[in-house]
Motif scaffolding. Structure first.
Motif, PDB file in Angstrom:
ATOM      1  N   TYR A  34       0.831  -1.210   0.000  1.00  9.80           N
ATOM      2  CA  TYR A  34       0.000   0.000   0.000  1.00  9.80           C
ATOM      3  C   TYR A  34       0.866   1.260   0.000  1.00  9.80           C
ATOM      4  O   TYR A  34       0.501   2.278  -0.597  1.00  9.80           O
ATOM      5  N   GLN A  35       2.014   1.176   0.623  1.00 10.73           N
ATOM      6  CA  GLN A  35       2.846   2.367   0.769  1.00 10.73           C
ATOM      7  C   GLN A  35       3.564   2.774  -0.518  1.00 10.73           C
ATOM      8  O   GLN A  35       3.961   3.925  -0.658  1.00 10.73           O
ATOM      9  N   VAL A  36       3.742   1.824  -1.449  1.00 12.47           N
ATOM     10  CA  VAL A  36       4.487   2.185  -2.670  1.00 12.47           C
ATOM     11  C   VAL A  36       3.766   1.910  -3.986  1.00 12.47           C
ATOM     12  O   VAL A  36       4.003   2.598  -4.978  1.00 12.47           O
ATOM     13  N   TYR A 137       1.276 -10.076   4.689  1.00  5.61           N
ATOM     14  CA  TYR A 137       0.282  -9.121   5.176  1.00  5.61           C
ATOM     15  C   TYR A 137       0.928  -7.890   5.791  1.00  5.61           C
ATOM     16  O   TYR A 137       1.444  -7.948   6.901  1.00  5.61           O
ATOM     17  N   HIS A 138       0.883  -6.811   5.022  1.00  4.23           N
ATOM     18  CA  HIS A 138       1.380  -5.535   5.546  1.00  4.23           C
ATOM     19  C   HIS A 138       0.194  -4.553   5.569  1.00  4.23           C
ATOM     20  O   HIS A 138       0.222  -3.515   4.932  1.00  4.23           O
ATOM     21  N   TRP A 139      -0.884  -4.997   6.202  1.00  4.38           N
ATOM     22  CA  TRP A 139      -2.000  -4.160   6.627  1.00  4.38           C
ATOM     23  C   TRP A 139      -3.110  -3.891   5.604  1.00  4.38           C
ATOM     24  O   TRP A 139      -4.120  -3.294   5.958  1.00  4.38           O
ATOM     25  N   PHE A 181       3.196 -11.976   8.801  1.00 11.08           N
ATOM     26  CA  PHE A 181       2.609 -10.710   9.233  1.00 11.08           C
ATOM     27  C   PHE A 181       3.664  -9.660   9.539  1.00 11.08           C
ATOM     28  O   PHE A 181       4.733  -9.985  10.061  1.00 11.08           O
ATOM     29  N   ASN A 182       3.308  -8.421   9.235  1.00 12.71           N
ATOM     30  CA  ASN A 182       4.121  -7.298   9.662  1.00 12.71           C
ATOM     31  C   ASN A 182       3.436  -6.588  10.826  1.00 12.71           C
ATOM     32  O   ASN A 182       2.314  -6.097  10.682  1.00 12.71           O
ATOM     33  N   GLU A 183       4.094  -6.575  11.973  1.00 13.57           N
ATOM     34  CA  GLU A 183       3.657  -5.777  13.124  1.00 13.57           C
ATOM     35  C   GLU A 183       2.186  -5.914  13.503  1.00 13.57           C
ATOM     36  O   GLU A 183       1.416  -4.942  13.390  1.00 13.57           O
ATOM     37  N   PRO A 184       1.781  -7.076  14.012  1.00 11.41           N
ATOM     38  CA  PRO A 184       0.404  -7.181  14.519  1.00 11.41           C
ATOM     39  C   PRO A 184       0.050  -6.070  15.515  1.00 11.41           C
ATOM     40  O   PRO A 184      -1.090  -5.617  15.551  1.00 11.41           O
ATOM     41  N   TYR A 323      12.793  -2.615  14.785  1.00 12.54           N
ATOM     42  CA  TYR A 323      13.146  -1.758  15.926  1.00 12.54           C
ATOM     43  C   TYR A 323      13.351  -0.320  15.463  1.00 12.54           C
ATOM     44  O   TYR A 323      14.058  -0.066  14.471  1.00 12.54           O
ATOM     45  N   TYR A 324      12.748   0.610  16.182  1.00 19.55           N
ATOM     46  CA  TYR A 324      12.929   2.031  15.871  1.00 19.55           C
ATOM     47  C   TYR A 324      13.351   2.854  17.078  1.00 19.55           C
ATOM     48  O   TYR A 324      14.177   3.750  16.961  1.00 19.55           O
ATOM     49  N   THR A 325      12.736   2.563  18.243  1.00 21.37           N
ATOM     50  CA  THR A 325      12.922   3.493  19.361  1.00 21.37           C
ATOM     51  C   THR A 325      12.743   2.794  20.716  1.00 21.37           C
ATOM     52  O   THR A 325      12.368   1.621  20.755  1.00 21.37           O
ATOM     53  N   ALA A 364       8.678  13.066  16.000  1.00 21.25           N
ATOM     54  CA  ALA A 364       7.616  12.857  16.987  1.00 21.25           C
ATOM     55  C   ALA A 364       7.801  11.629  17.889  1.00 21.25           C
ATOM     56  O   ALA A 364       8.028  11.768  19.080  1.00 21.25           O
ATOM     57  N   TRP A 365       7.696  10.438  17.349  1.00 26.32           N
ATOM     58  CA  TRP A 365       7.776   9.241  18.199  1.00 26.32           C
ATOM     59  C   TRP A 365       9.118   8.553  18.070  1.00 26.32           C
ATOM     60  O   TRP A 365       9.509   7.760  18.908  1.00 26.32           O
ATOM     61  N   LEU A 366       9.836   8.909  16.993  1.00 28.44           N
ATOM     62  CA  LEU A 366      11.044   8.157  16.672  1.00 28.44           C
ATOM     63  C   LEU A 366      12.280   8.789  17.301  1.00 28.44           C
ATOM     64  O   LEU A 366      13.053   9.481  16.636  1.00 28.44           O
ATOM     65  N   MET A 392      14.176  -6.840  10.457  1.00 30.39           N
ATOM     66  CA  MET A 392      13.375  -6.672   9.247  1.00 30.39           C
ATOM     67  C   MET A 392      12.997  -5.222   8.991  1.00 30.39           C
ATOM     68  O   MET A 392      12.471  -4.891   7.946  1.00 30.39           O
ATOM     69  N   GLU A 393      13.259  -4.345   9.981  1.00 26.15           N
ATOM     70  CA  GLU A 393      13.086  -2.902   9.772  1.00 26.15           C
ATOM     71  C   GLU A 393      13.885  -2.158  10.814  1.00 26.15           C
ATOM     72  O   GLU A 393      13.921  -2.547  11.991  1.00 26.15           O
ATOM     73  N   ASN A 394      14.494  -1.068  10.354  1.00 31.37           N
ATOM     74  CA  ASN A 394      15.141  -0.100  11.228  1.00 31.37           C
ATOM     75  C   ASN A 394      15.373   1.108  10.330  1.00 31.37           C
ATOM     76  O   ASN A 394      15.787   0.952   9.185  1.00 31.37           O
ATOM     77  N   ALA A 435      16.908  -1.978   6.045  1.00 31.40           N
ATOM     78  CA  ALA A 435      16.654  -0.543   6.217  1.00 31.40           C
ATOM     79  C   ALA A 435      15.211  -0.247   5.812  1.00 31.40           C
ATOM     80  O   ALA A 435      14.745  -0.695   4.756  1.00 31.40           O
ATOM     81  N   TRP A 436      14.507   0.488   6.651  1.00 35.21           N
ATOM     82  CA  TRP A 436      13.198   1.023   6.259  1.00 35.21           C
ATOM     83  C   TRP A 436      13.408   2.501   6.031  1.00 35.21           C
ATOM     84  O   TRP A 436      13.719   3.203   6.976  1.00 35.21           O
ATOM     85  N   SER A 437      13.368   2.962   4.807  1.00 38.96           N
ATOM     86  CA  SER A 437      12.826   2.252   3.684  1.00 38.96           C
ATOM     87  C   SER A 437      13.725   2.478   2.467  1.00 38.96           C
ATOM     88  O   SER A 437      14.535   3.403   2.460  1.00 38.96           O
ATOM     89  N   TYR A 442       4.260   6.247   1.323  1.00 35.86           N
ATOM     90  CA  TYR A 442       3.068   6.701   2.038  1.00 35.86           C
ATOM     91  C   TYR A 442       3.147   6.258   3.490  1.00 35.86           C
ATOM     92  O   TYR A 442       2.975   5.074   3.781  1.00 35.86           O
ATOM     93  N   GLU A 443       3.435   7.197   4.376  1.00 40.00           N
ATOM     94  CA  GLU A 443       3.640   6.853   5.782  1.00 40.00           C
ATOM     95  C   GLU A 443       2.312   6.953   6.546  1.00 40.00           C
ATOM     96  O   GLU A 443       2.143   7.767   7.453  1.00 40.00           O
ATOM     97  N   TRP A 444       1.366   6.138   6.139  1.00 41.85           N
ATOM     98  CA  TRP A 444       0.095   5.984   6.851  1.00 41.85           C
ATOM     99  C   TRP A 444      -0.525   7.337   7.239  1.00 41.85           C
ATOM    100  O   TRP A 444      -0.647   8.188   6.365  1.00 41.85           O
ATOM    101  N   ASN A 445      -0.826   7.578   8.511  1.00 39.72           N
ATOM    102  CA  ASN A 445      -1.497   8.832   8.873  1.00 39.72           C
ATOM    103  C   ASN A 445      -0.664  10.071   8.582  1.00 39.72           C
ATOM    104  O   ASN A 445      -1.192  11.179   8.517  1.00 39.72           O
ATOM    105  N   ARG A 451       9.372  11.315   5.756  1.00 40.78           N
ATOM    106  CA  ARG A 451      10.228  10.701   4.733  1.00 40.78           C
ATOM    107  C   ARG A 451      11.173   9.697   5.362  1.00 40.78           C
ATOM    108  O   ARG A 451      12.024  10.069   6.173  1.00 40.78           O
ATOM    109  N   PHE A 452      11.021   8.445   4.967  1.00 43.96           N
ATOM    110  CA  PHE A 452      11.878   7.388   5.512  1.00 43.96           C
ATOM    111  C   PHE A 452      12.894   6.882   4.485  1.00 43.96           C
ATOM    112  O   PHE A 452      13.668   5.976   4.777  1.00 43.96           O
ATOM    113  N   GLY A 453      12.863   7.423   3.268  1.00 45.16           N
ATOM    114  CA  GLY A 453      13.634   6.797   2.193  1.00 45.16           C
ATOM    115  C   GLY A 453      15.134   7.022   2.231  1.00 45.16           C
ATOM    116  O   GLY A 453      15.610   8.116   2.539  1.00 45.16           O
TER     117      GLY A 453
END
Ligand code: NOJ
Length: 489
Positions: A34-36, A137-139, A181-184, A323-325, A364-366, A392-394, A435-437, A442-445, A451-453
């Motif tokens: 969905y994001q790309v 499944y990524h949402w 699954f990605n991040e239940p 893992y992010y934070t 903000a959260w990161l 699988m992500e950082n 590496a994400w990403s 499209y970073e959801w909300n 920008r994560f790229g």
């Protein structure tokens, strides 16, 4: 006695050696459908819950945008492969859009267009020496299955197994690493807690826990299916990936609470990786007691039967970690407003999360706390045993599309350093880093405002031009030298 110069060069050699990643360690980058992809309604694709949610609720997205076009990877997949190749990635992690492959949600009809798209992508990657790593499944659940209750409908576990069977049959000859699954935590807890992400349903403390149970069973079904029908032929690996925050006590009184919070973070790991199976006992007990006090006749966290516990236990070939934070844990103040996003804490546990002011600032959260990834890996090893870990992500976001993104370079550098320490000092068996990403997406909300790229995407350009940032060059150099000691190569 050796002359000083010899001692010095031995020391340098030792430190160089320890800054090397083990042979066979793999580096990759990730995205999700969905994001790309965009192309939300081409051919026979049906809408996903994220199509519906963003179309119906632009107010809940910072820039009122959606993923209708996103990076247009549906059309530009060859460019994505070229970019991945330029970086020297060993693997590319992407996800399959369930409603693109199975427009009915069910496996009675497989889209030719969906098949063609993912075959092209997979074959293109392999032709360029890049291994495909696929998330099922990524949402982006087919809206048609949401209409039947989504992840709160227990039948979804079997429908997910059917979907997995189609994917394993079609692509399993070439895809050797699968994530069910990605991040239940994101599509169960965060989604049902506030209703601010798809499917936009607010059922805090109820919907999330039903979702959790159904997802654990769905994962186990897909894993066992692979075991019985595909493993011998394809010899791949199947796991899932969980986002975990590292938690530390705010003060010495909070040590026990912190362990409770760590176990709560591992809600979706415990049933699969622990020796006993089932929910983490301390978390199960806390929610059961709270439910009782609230007058419920049974715990809001649905229990597993012994048969279900055995069915889910051990359904892994590796541990996938996003893992992010990190956060500090403390007892919540009475009436304090807590929520998973933006990582303020858990109402059910009565525990609040804050960032240590001494940690490096982020967005903000990161908030960047590199030692967190090392401590988390060690905790997981101590908890679940000496198993294989794949990160699988950082990654790190900026609010502006900066090209000389030194903040991101530093984030990667500092975190990779800690991953190396986990491998060399703590002897954690880590085999991959993602590496994400690969691309801004499209970073959801947050829409396109976050920008994560490693690679910048110009969303004003109809061709969605991709341009590598400084961080892409840094990451490429790490991959080339297979080391953090870039000057020696
Ligand atoms: C986790 C999710 O898997 C991904 O979709 C998201 O973009 C990143 N975190 C960054 O928030």
């Amino acid at each position: 006695m050796y002359p000083l110069s010899v001692v010095l060069s031995l020391l340098v050699a030792a430190s160089v050696a320890s800054r090397k990643f083990p042979p066979g360690f793999k580096f990759g980058a990730a995205t999700s459908s969905y994001q790309v992809e965009g192309a939300w309604n081409v051919s026979d694709k049906s809408p996903s819950i994220w199509d519906t949610f963003t179309h119906d609720n632009p107010d809940l997205i910072v820039d009122r945008s959606n993923g209708d076009v996103a990076c247009d990877s549906y059309h530009l997949w060859e460019t994505d492969i070229a970019v991945a190749k330029e970086l020297g990635l060993h693997f590319y992690r992407f996800s399959i859009s369930w409603p693109r492959l199975l427009p009915n949600g069910h496996s009675n009809y497989v889209s030719e267009d969906g098949k063609r798209y993912y075959n092209n992508l997979i074959n293109g990657l392999i032709a360029n020496g890049i291994e495909p790593v696929v998330t099922l499944y990524h949402w982006d659940l087919p809206q048609k299955l949401q209409d039947l209750g989504g992840w709160t409908n227990p039948d979804l576990a079997s429908w997910f197994e059917d979907y997995a069977e189609v994917a394993f049959s079609l692509f399993g000859d070439r895809v050797k690493t699968w994530l069910t699954f990605n991040e239940p935590v994101s599509f169960c807890d965060i989604a049902y807690e506030a209703g601010k992400t798809a499917p936009g349903i607010t059922l805090p403390g109820i919907g999330n826990y039903i979702c959790a149970k159904v997802v654990m069973l769905a994962h186990a079904r897909a894993y066992r299916l692979y075991d019985t029908k595909f493993r011998l032929r394809y010899r791949g690996k199947v796991g899932l990936t969980n986002q975990l925050l590292w938690c530390e006590p705010k003060n010495s009184d909070e040590v026990e609470n912190t362990e409770l919070m760590r176990n709560a973070m591992a809600l979706y790991s415990y049933p699969i990786y622990s020796k006993t199976g089932g929910w983490p006992p301390s978390v199960e007990k806390t929610i059961a007691e709270k439910s009782k006090k609230e007058g419920y006749s049974r715990s809001r966290l649905p229990s597993f039967t012994q048969e279900e516990i055995e069915f889910i236990k051990g359904t892994y070939d590796f541990f996938g970690l996003n893992y992010y934070t990190s956060r500090l844990v403390e007892t919540a103040k009475p009436g304090e407003k807590l929520s998973w996003l933006p990582l303020k804490g858990s109402t059910d546990l009565g525990l609040a999360l804050t960032a240590d002011p001494s940690w490096k600032e982020g967005n903000a959260w990161l908030i960047s706390y590199p030692p967190g990834i090392r401590r988390l890996l060690l905790w997981l090893k101590q908890k679940f045993g000496d198993i294989e870990f794949k990160i699988m992500e950082n990654g790190y976001s900026t609010s502006e599309p900066v090209m000389y993104d030194d903040e991101r370079v530093n984030y990667y550098k500092d975190h990779l350093e800690q991953v190396l320490l986990a491998i060399n000092e703590d002897k954690v068996f880590v085999t991959a880093y993602t590496a994400w990403s690969l691309l801004d997406n499209y970073e959801w909300n947050s829409g396109y405002t976050s920008r994560f790229g490693l690679v910048n995407v110009d969303f004003n350009d109809p061709m969605r031009r991709r341009t590598p940032r400084a961080s892409a060059n840094y990451y490429a150099a790490v991959i080339r030298s297979h080391s953090l000691d870039l000057n020696n190569h």
